[in-house]
Scaffold this active site. Structure first.
Site, PDB file in Angstrom:
ATOM      1  CB  ALA A  14     -14.727  67.845 -15.681  1.00 28.68           C
ATOM      2  CB  SER A  15     -15.534  72.767 -18.382  1.00 25.16           C
ATOM      3  OG  SER A  15     -16.562  73.451 -17.684  1.00 25.16           O
ATOM      4  CG  ASP A  63     -28.180  70.429 -19.842  1.00 27.61           C
ATOM      5  OD1 ASP A  63     -28.223  70.422 -18.598  1.00 27.61           O
ATOM      6  OD2 ASP A  63     -28.802  71.255 -20.536  1.00 27.61           O
ATOM      7  CG  ASN A  90     -17.018  69.604  -9.221  1.00 27.14           C
ATOM      8  OD1 ASN A  90     -16.684  70.206  -8.207  1.00 27.14           O
ATOM      9  ND2 ASN A  90     -16.984  70.157 -10.426  1.00 27.14           N
ATOM     10  CE1 TYR A 159     -25.244  76.116  -4.215  1.00 33.49           C
ATOM     11  CE2 TYR A 159     -24.624  77.200  -2.168  1.00 33.49           C
ATOM     12  CZ  TYR A 159     -24.326  76.339  -3.204  1.00 33.49           C
ATOM     13  OH  TYR A 159     -23.106  75.698  -3.241  1.00 33.49           O
ATOM     14  CB  VAL A 194     -13.809  77.393  -3.416  1.00 39.32           C
ATOM     15  CG1 VAL A 194     -12.577  76.906  -4.180  1.00 39.32           C
ATOM     16  CG2 VAL A 194     -14.199  76.414  -2.336  1.00 39.32           C
TER      17      VAL A 194
END
Length: 251
Positions: A14-15, A63, A90, A159, A194
């Site tokens: 969320a940072s 973490d 997220n 990924y 994005v």
């Protein structure tokens, strides 16, 4: 979003980027948002900036590669807020590591965050909901178009494998919740490019700038809007997967 006013949402990662914008939008919609990240200074600053909003933002340092920290986070949420009603997985990362020459350590890091951390958060969130007889909760995975197709660049193949796992986990979770006759919903949001810090962390600043300059990219607000759309659907409607890419993106 009216039925979510006053209820608790956990947002991982969320940072910055999508997580930061989503946390802001959920707070403005009246939710109590717990934002977690390894570095929480930006979340704490956002919490101060959002004090006049309908909801509130609370930061927890966590973490996601360490299960004990995830469990401690859920315990703190239980003590402070009762539990989680919405869990938005997220947090995610990518390393430019090919299948033939990649670093085992970097592969493992992608799996720990994108797959295992997500799964532990999901397990604990659903348990929190069921312990409190919350039958209308929602689990949302921020997935990727890379969980739907394989790009030509070798640097993204591992990924992609981690995000294909998220696609499988979404459908598997839907089946397990349905078997329990639960009405907890699960959604996956799968964006293309994005414009965030993501590409810079994966590659380097110059390559990221070239990618972001090659088209009109999706913005964090676009992804937040898609997540809020899924949350806002009536309880009998499960928005299972939203695939979204920039109009100019090739694949």
């Amino acid at each position: 979003m009216q039925r979510w006013v006053g209820r608790v949402a956990l947002v991982t990662g969320a940072s910055v980027g999508i997580g930061a914008k989503l946390s802001e939008d959920l707070v403005k919609a009246g939710m109590t948002v717990v934002g977690c990240a390894r570095n929480i200074e930006k979340i704490q600053k956002a919490s101060e900036d959002l004090k006049s909003s309908n909801g509130s933002l609370y930061a927890i340092k966590c973490d996601l590669t360490k299960e004990d920290e995830i469990l401690a986070m859920f315990n703190e949420i239980k003590l402070k807020f009762g539990g989680v009603d919405v869990c938005i997985n997220n947090a995610g990362l990518a390393h430019a590591e090919t299948l033939l020459t990649g670093s085992t350590e970097k592969w493992r890091n992608m799996l720990e965050v994108n797959v295992i951390g997500l799964s532990v958060c999901t397990r604990e969130a659903v348990q929190s909901m069921r312990d409190r007889n919350v039958d209308d909760g929602h689990i949302i995975h921020v997935n990727s178009m890379s969980g739907k197709r394989i790009i030509t660049s070798p640097a993204g193949h591992f990924y992609s494998a981690s995000k294909f796992a998220v696609t499988a986990l979404t459908e598997g979770l839907r089946h397990e919740l349905r078997d329990l006759k639960s009405h907890i919903r699960v959604s996956s949001i799968s964006p293309g490019v994005v414009e965030t810090e993501f590409a810079e962390r994966m590659t380097n600043t110059d390559m990221a700038a070239k990618l972001y300059g090659s088209m009109k990219c999706l913005e964090t607000a676009d992804i937040s809007a898609a997540i809020i759309y899924a949350l806002s659907a009536p309880p009998h409607v499960q928005v299972h997967d939203i695939l979204m890419r920039p109009t100019e993106q090739v694949s």
